[in-house]
Design an enzyme around this catalytic site. Structure first.
Site, PDB file in Angstrom:
ATOM      1  CD  GLU A 264      -2.919   1.026   2.512  1.00 42.54           C
ATOM      2  OE1 GLU A 264      -3.343   2.478   2.532  1.00 42.54           O
ATOM      3  OE2 GLU A 264      -2.714   0.426   3.359  1.00 42.54           O
TER       4      GLU A 264
ATOM      5  CG  ASP B 121      -2.748   9.099   7.142  1.00 37.49           C
ATOM      6  OD1 ASP B 121      -3.096   7.786   7.418  1.00 37.49           O
ATOM      7  OD2 ASP B 121      -2.804   9.633   6.151  1.00 37.49           O
TER       8      ASP B 121
END
Length: 259
Positions: free
Chosen positions: A48, A59
């Protein structure tokens, strides 16, 4: 090979698939490919690749820091497509791009999908595009890219089924509420959430991400997923100056935990 087929092949060997997340162009443009190759050599099944963005809402601080460093080096989408082309020359491992809507919109959605597919990418995750906006955001032709959707602990049974129906490649199951990070606290409610989600996913394979920071996490949730996604743990090591050879060894440890 398609993402789903790779996961299925691993599962047929009584193992779980392993995905490793790397931020594109981090720690710098010249060394990124070395770390990608290290992850591949360590046995990762899917890679990824995060598209650096200034406001990555999903995130945590570790991946935000890596994204910021990449942006300071002016890593562009064209650079990222070049990275994928280099990876594709080294391995046929599936690559999944993870990015936010703004950079994709700025580049042009159709052009992005065409160029991403042409570079050799296999899938795409856009965490700030919810199920309700899927058909509006993505063109009818995804140019061969699997569009991977996410479930969360707050997703209802009905929503999980709808996400499973719409998603391709796999369903990304977010283990806990909040942002990414390798320091998450898992409790009994996490196990119940994962068991519930896994039982409702029938079309796709399911991969667990967010907080998978040590092999013990994989062992704890082993029976409730088809694979695991490790990100912040690897990124943190690179931030601390860990060289690719050691990252390869770390990936091997996680891969061994997968069976």
């Amino acid at each position: 090979m398609k993402i789903r087929d790779i996961i299925d092949e691993v599962n047929k060997s009584n193992k779980k698939a392993l995905t490793v997340f790397l931020t594109a162009g981090f720690p710098d443009k010249n060394k990124f490919i070395d770390y990608a190759k290290a992850a591949i050599d360590g046995g990762v099944d899917i890679l990824e690749i995060g598209i650096p963005f200034s406001d990555p809402l999903a995130d945590g601080p570790v991946i935000q820091a890596s994204s910021s460093l990449a942006l300071k080096q002016n890593v562009t989408l064209k650079d990222i497509f070049n990275f994928i082309e280099s990876i594709r020359k080294y391995s046929d491992i599936p690559t999944v791009l993870m990015g936010y809507a703004n950079p994709i919109n700025k580049y042009g959605k159709e052009k992005f999908l065409i160029d991403a597919s042409a570079s050799g990418a296999n899938g795409l995750i856009v965490p700030d595009i919810p199920l309700e906006e899927y058909d509006f955001f993505f063109p009818a032709n995804n140019h061969g890219l699997d569009i991977i959707l996410l479930t969360t602990p707050t997703s209802s049974d009905e929503r999980i089924r709808a996400i499973d129906k719409k998603s391709e490649g796999f369903v990304y199951c977010v283990s806990v509420t909040g942002t990414t990070g390798a320091d998450k606290n898992f409790d009994d409610s996490t196990v119940e959430h994962l068991k519930r989600t896994y039982s409702l996913i029938t079309k796709n394979k399911m991969m667990i991400g967010f907080g998978i920071g040590k092999p013990e996490d994989i062992k704890k949730f082993y029976d409730y997923s088809d694979g695991f996604i490790v990100g912040s743990r690897i990124i943190k090591s690179i931030l601390e100056g860990t060289e690719p050879a050691v990252i390869k060894e770390t990936v091997e440890i996680f891969k061994n935990a997968c069976g």
